[in-house]
Design a protein around this motif. Structure first.
Motif, PDB file in Angstrom:
ATOM      1  N   ALA A   1      90.683 -42.397  31.862  1.00  0.00           N
ATOM      2  CA  ALA A   1      91.317 -41.822  30.678  1.00  0.00           C
ATOM      3  C   ALA A   1      91.032 -42.675  29.444  1.00  0.00           C
ATOM      4  CB  ALA A   1      92.828 -41.698  30.901  1.00  0.00           C
ATOM      5  N   LEU A   2      91.131 -43.998  29.597  1.00  0.00           N
ATOM      6  CA  LEU A   2      90.873 -44.895  28.474  1.00  0.00           C
ATOM      7  C   LEU A   2      89.402 -44.868  28.091  1.00  0.00           C
ATOM      8  CD1 LEU A   2      93.093 -47.917  29.604  1.00  0.00           C
ATOM      9  CD2 LEU A   2      93.627 -46.230  27.845  1.00  0.00           C
ATOM     10  N   GLY A   3      88.528 -44.840  29.092  1.00  0.00           N
ATOM     11  CA  GLY A   3      87.102 -44.782  28.812  1.00  0.00           C
ATOM     12  C   GLY A   3      86.685 -43.495  28.144  1.00  0.00           C
ATOM     13  N   LEU A   4      87.316 -42.404  28.513  1.00  0.00           N
ATOM     14  CA  LEU A   4      87.032 -41.116  27.881  1.00  0.00           C
ATOM     15  C   LEU A   4      87.451 -41.129  26.412  1.00  0.00           C
ATOM     16  CD1 LEU A   4      86.317 -38.081  27.897  1.00  0.00           C
ATOM     17  CD2 LEU A   4      88.621 -37.646  28.791  1.00  0.00           C
ATOM     18  N   MET A   5      88.623 -41.700  26.124  1.00  0.00           N
ATOM     19  CA  MET A   5      89.178 -41.608  24.776  1.00  0.00           C
ATOM     20  C   MET A   5      88.532 -42.566  23.777  1.00  0.00           C
ATOM     21  SD  MET A   5      91.219 -39.147  24.350  1.00  0.00           S
ATOM     22  CE  MET A   5      91.568 -39.690  22.667  1.00  0.00           C
ATOM     23  N   LEU A   6      88.058 -43.736  24.218  1.00  0.00           N
ATOM     24  CA  LEU A   6      87.616 -44.729  23.231  1.00  0.00           C
ATOM     25  C   LEU A   6      86.479 -44.219  22.339  1.00  0.00           C
ATOM     26  CD1 LEU A   6      87.872 -47.434  21.913  1.00  0.00           C
ATOM     27  CD2 LEU A   6      86.412 -48.415  23.690  1.00  0.00           C
ATOM     28  N   PRO A   7      85.384 -43.662  22.872  1.00  0.00           N
ATOM     29  CA  PRO A   7      84.346 -43.160  21.955  1.00  0.00           C
ATOM     30  C   PRO A   7      84.862 -42.081  21.004  1.00  0.00           C
ATOM     31  CG  PRO A   7      83.491 -43.324  24.186  1.00  0.00           C
ATOM     32  CD  PRO A   7      84.975 -43.513  24.286  1.00  0.00           C
ATOM     33  N   LEU A   8      85.803 -41.259  21.484  1.00  0.00           N
ATOM     34  CA  LEU A   8      86.371 -40.217  20.631  1.00  0.00           C
ATOM     35  C   LEU A   8      87.231 -40.823  19.534  1.00  0.00           C
ATOM     36  CD1 LEU A   8      87.266 -37.714  23.476  1.00  0.00           C
ATOM     37  CD2 LEU A   8      85.480 -37.416  21.748  1.00  0.00           C
ATOM     38  N   LEU A   9      87.999 -41.863  19.867  1.00  0.00           N
ATOM     39  CA  LEU A   9      88.796 -42.540  18.857  1.00  0.00           C
ATOM     40  C   LEU A   9      87.892 -43.210  17.825  1.00  0.00           C
ATOM     41  CD1 LEU A   9      91.532 -44.197  21.126  1.00  0.00           C
ATOM     42  CD2 LEU A   9      91.789 -42.184  19.658  1.00  0.00           C
ATOM     43  N   MET A  10      86.764 -43.751  18.278  1.00  0.00           N
ATOM     44  CA  MET A  10      85.816 -44.357  17.344  1.00  0.00           C
ATOM     45  C   MET A  10      85.198 -43.305  16.430  1.00  0.00           C
ATOM     46  SD  MET A  10      83.964 -47.117  19.841  1.00  0.00           S
ATOM     47  CE  MET A  10      83.032 -47.862  18.514  1.00  0.00           C
ATOM     48  N   LEU A  11      84.919 -42.129  16.965  1.00  0.00           N
ATOM     49  CA  LEU A  11      84.406 -41.027  16.146  1.00  0.00           C
ATOM     50  C   LEU A  11      85.427 -40.633  15.086  1.00  0.00           C
ATOM     51  CD1 LEU A  11      82.311 -38.803  15.571  1.00  0.00           C
ATOM     52  CD2 LEU A  11      83.412 -37.433  17.362  1.00  0.00           C
ATOM     53  N   ILE A  12      86.687 -40.566  15.493  1.00  0.00           N
ATOM     54  CA  ILE A  12      87.759 -40.245  14.544  1.00  0.00           C
ATOM     55  C   ILE A  12      87.844 -41.312  13.463  1.00  0.00           C
ATOM     56  CG2 ILE A  12      90.258 -39.967  14.297  1.00  0.00           C
ATOM     57  CD1 ILE A  12      90.216 -38.824  17.198  1.00  0.00           C
ATOM     58  N   ASP A  13      87.749 -42.590  13.866  1.00  0.00           N
ATOM     59  CA  ASP A  13      87.782 -43.685  12.890  1.00  0.00           C
ATOM     60  C   ASP A  13      86.686 -43.513  11.845  1.00  0.00           C
ATOM     61  OD1 ASP A  13      89.892 -44.997  14.157  1.00  0.00           O
ATOM     62  OD2 ASP A  13      88.566 -46.213  15.406  1.00  0.00           O
ATOM     63  N   VAL A  14      85.463 -43.289  12.316  1.00  0.00           N
ATOM     64  CA  VAL A  14      84.315 -43.193  11.412  1.00  0.00           C
ATOM     65  C   VAL A  14      84.443 -41.996  10.476  1.00  0.00           C
ATOM     66  CG1 VAL A  14      81.823 -42.787  11.310  1.00  0.00           C
ATOM     67  CG2 VAL A  14      82.738 -44.423  12.937  1.00  0.00           C
ATOM     68  N   SER A  15      84.916 -40.877  11.000  1.00  0.00           N
ATOM     69  CA  SER A  15      85.008 -39.666  10.182  1.00  0.00           C
ATOM     70  C   SER A  15      86.158 -39.712   9.189  1.00  0.00           C
ATOM     71  CB  SER A  15      85.138 -38.437  11.083  1.00  0.00           C
ATOM     72  OG  SER A  15      86.290 -38.515  11.904  1.00  0.00           O
ATOM     73  N   SER A  16      87.199 -40.494   9.474  1.00  0.00           N
ATOM     74  CA  SER A  16      88.332 -40.570   8.542  1.00  0.00           C
ATOM     75  C   SER A  16      88.206 -41.727   7.554  1.00  0.00           C
ATOM     76  CB  SER A  16      89.650 -40.688   9.316  1.00  0.00           C
ATOM     77  OG  SER A  16      89.659 -41.838  10.133  1.00  0.00           O
ATOM     78  N   LEU A  17      87.394 -42.735   7.889  1.00  0.00           N
ATOM     79  CA  LEU A  17      87.288 -43.921   7.042  1.00  0.00           C
ATOM     80  C   LEU A  17      86.859 -43.602   5.605  1.00  0.00           C
ATOM     81  CD1 LEU A  17      87.673 -47.004   7.200  1.00  0.00           C
ATOM     82  CD2 LEU A  17      85.243 -47.201   7.797  1.00  0.00           C
ATOM     83  N   PRO A  18      85.866 -42.731   5.365  1.00  0.00           N
ATOM     84  CA  PRO A  18      85.470 -42.461   3.976  1.00  0.00           C
ATOM     85  C   PRO A  18      86.596 -41.927   3.094  1.00  0.00           C
ATOM     86  CG  PRO A  18      83.783 -41.672   5.487  1.00  0.00           C
ATOM     87  CD  PRO A  18      84.965 -42.046   6.333  1.00  0.00           C
ATOM     88  N   SER A  19      87.513 -41.169   3.672  1.00  0.00           N
ATOM     89  CA  SER A  19      88.608 -40.590   2.878  1.00  0.00           C
ATOM     90  C   SER A  19      89.590 -41.645   2.390  1.00  0.00           C
ATOM     91  CB  SER A  19      89.354 -39.539   3.711  1.00  0.00           C
ATOM     92  OG  SER A  19      88.497 -38.483   4.077  1.00  0.00           O
ATOM     93  N   TYR A  20      89.592 -42.825   3.030  1.00  0.00           N
ATOM     94  CA  TYR A  20      90.535 -43.878   2.656  1.00  0.00           C
ATOM     95  C   TYR A  20      89.807 -45.153   2.235  1.00  0.00           C
ATOM     96  CZ  TYR A  20      93.747 -40.749   5.085  1.00  0.00           C
ATOM     97  OH  TYR A  20      94.477 -39.647   5.468  1.00  0.00           O
ATOM     98  N   TRP A  21      88.521 -45.013   1.863  1.00  0.00           N
ATOM     99  CA  TRP A  21      87.695 -46.171   1.568  1.00  0.00           C
ATOM    100  C   TRP A  21      88.277 -47.014   0.426  1.00  0.00           C
ATOM    101  CZ3 TRP A  21      84.300 -48.503   4.379  1.00  0.00           C
ATOM    102  CH2 TRP A  21      83.459 -49.471   3.802  1.00  0.00           C
ATOM    103  N   LYS A  22      88.489 -48.302   0.712  1.00  0.00           N
ATOM    104  CA  LYS A  22      88.993 -49.307  -0.233  1.00  0.00           C
ATOM    105  C   LYS A  22      90.402 -49.003  -0.751  1.00  0.00           C
ATOM    106  CE  LYS A  22      84.555 -51.155  -1.751  1.00  0.00           C
ATOM    107  NZ  LYS A  22      83.677 -51.501  -2.896  1.00  0.00           N
TER     108      LYS A  22
END
Length: 251
Positions: A47-68
């Motif tokens: 379960a943890l292995g399945l979720m980590l790449p998806l959580l990283m994808l979410i991080d990358v896709s949301s980061l630009p909206s909150y940049w700096k």
């Protein structure tokens, strides 16, 4: 249960969308509920292995909206502590069996709900006194540990960040930055420990669009949806899944 099955996929889709909404718009604090839900039908490490790449994808896709827009001193304090905390979590993860990990995930889920209940009753007060960098580093150790073993670093981060008097957007941006960095640390260690499998990666690929949909919904909901409604539903889900995981681990 076989990971590449329609049953797992049907449970994983709403869990992943929920994680995207939480991380994209509500400070990451309850995104770990997705791993708790999946741990009901999968071995916890899967379960943890399945979720980590998806959580990283979410991080990358949301980061630009909150940049700096983040609070860098608060983020730096958490990250300083997160490095040793992640390593401690890795050591624990290497020696713990599935039931112990299942028990810990369940305890974190139920404990988080009880902590929020205590806050609502005024038994715990945050935000009345600003915590210094040392307190942030200590919180970072707990963040790194809980994030590694259950993707549940959000509540620990919240304890520290809610005491910093940040605006809603600065709080959200800081959590996005911190967990983007922490998840980068985790992925290499997970890979070395064999947490990722061909099946988790294939299923994760199929779930990736739903992670992006959830992130988009979360960013939109950040200014439009009542936090009380979102977290109320989440607390019920965490109580049910956490209790079930504890029961399964002990029986």
């Amino acid at each position: 249960m076989e990971i590449l099955s329609w049953t797992v996929f049907a449970i994983a889709v709403p869990a992943v969308i929920f994680a995207g909404i939480s991380k994209g718009g509500f400070g990451s604090g309850v995104a770990f509920a997705s791993a708790s839900i999946l741990a009901l039908v999968l071995e916890p490490r899967l379960a943890l292995g399945l979720m980590l790449p998806l959580l990283m994808l979410i991080d990358v896709s949301s980061l630009p909206s909150y940049w700096k827009l983040w609070d860098w001193p608060a983020a730096r304090a958490l990250l300083i502590g997160a490095v040793p905390g992640t390593l401690i979590g890795a050591v624990f993860f290497a020696v713990a069996d599935a039931d112990l990990i299942r028990l810990l995930i369940g305890l974190v889920a139920v404990g988080f709900v009880l902590w929020q209940l205590a806050r609502s009753l005024g038994l715990i007060k945050l935000g009345t006194r600003r915590v210094g960098p040392l307190g942030g580093a200590v919180a970072g150790v707990g963040l790194g540990f809980t994030s590694f073993i259950s993707h549940a670093g959000g509540p620990v981060a919240a304890v520290y960040l809610l005491g910093q008097g940040l605006s809603k957007t600065a709080y959200q941006a800081t959590t996005v930055l911190v967990f983007w960095a922490v998840n980068l640390m985790k992925v290499g260690i997970y890979g070395g420990m064999g947490v990722f499998t061909r099946e988790t990666l294939l299923l994760g690929l199929g779930l990736a669009p739903f992670a992006l949909i959830g992130t988009w919904l979360g960013i939109k909901a950040h200014h439009r949806v009542s936090e009380r409604l979102f977290f109320g539903i989440t607390y019920v889900a965490l109580t049910l899944t956490g209790s079930k995981l504890i029961w399964d681990a002990l029986t």
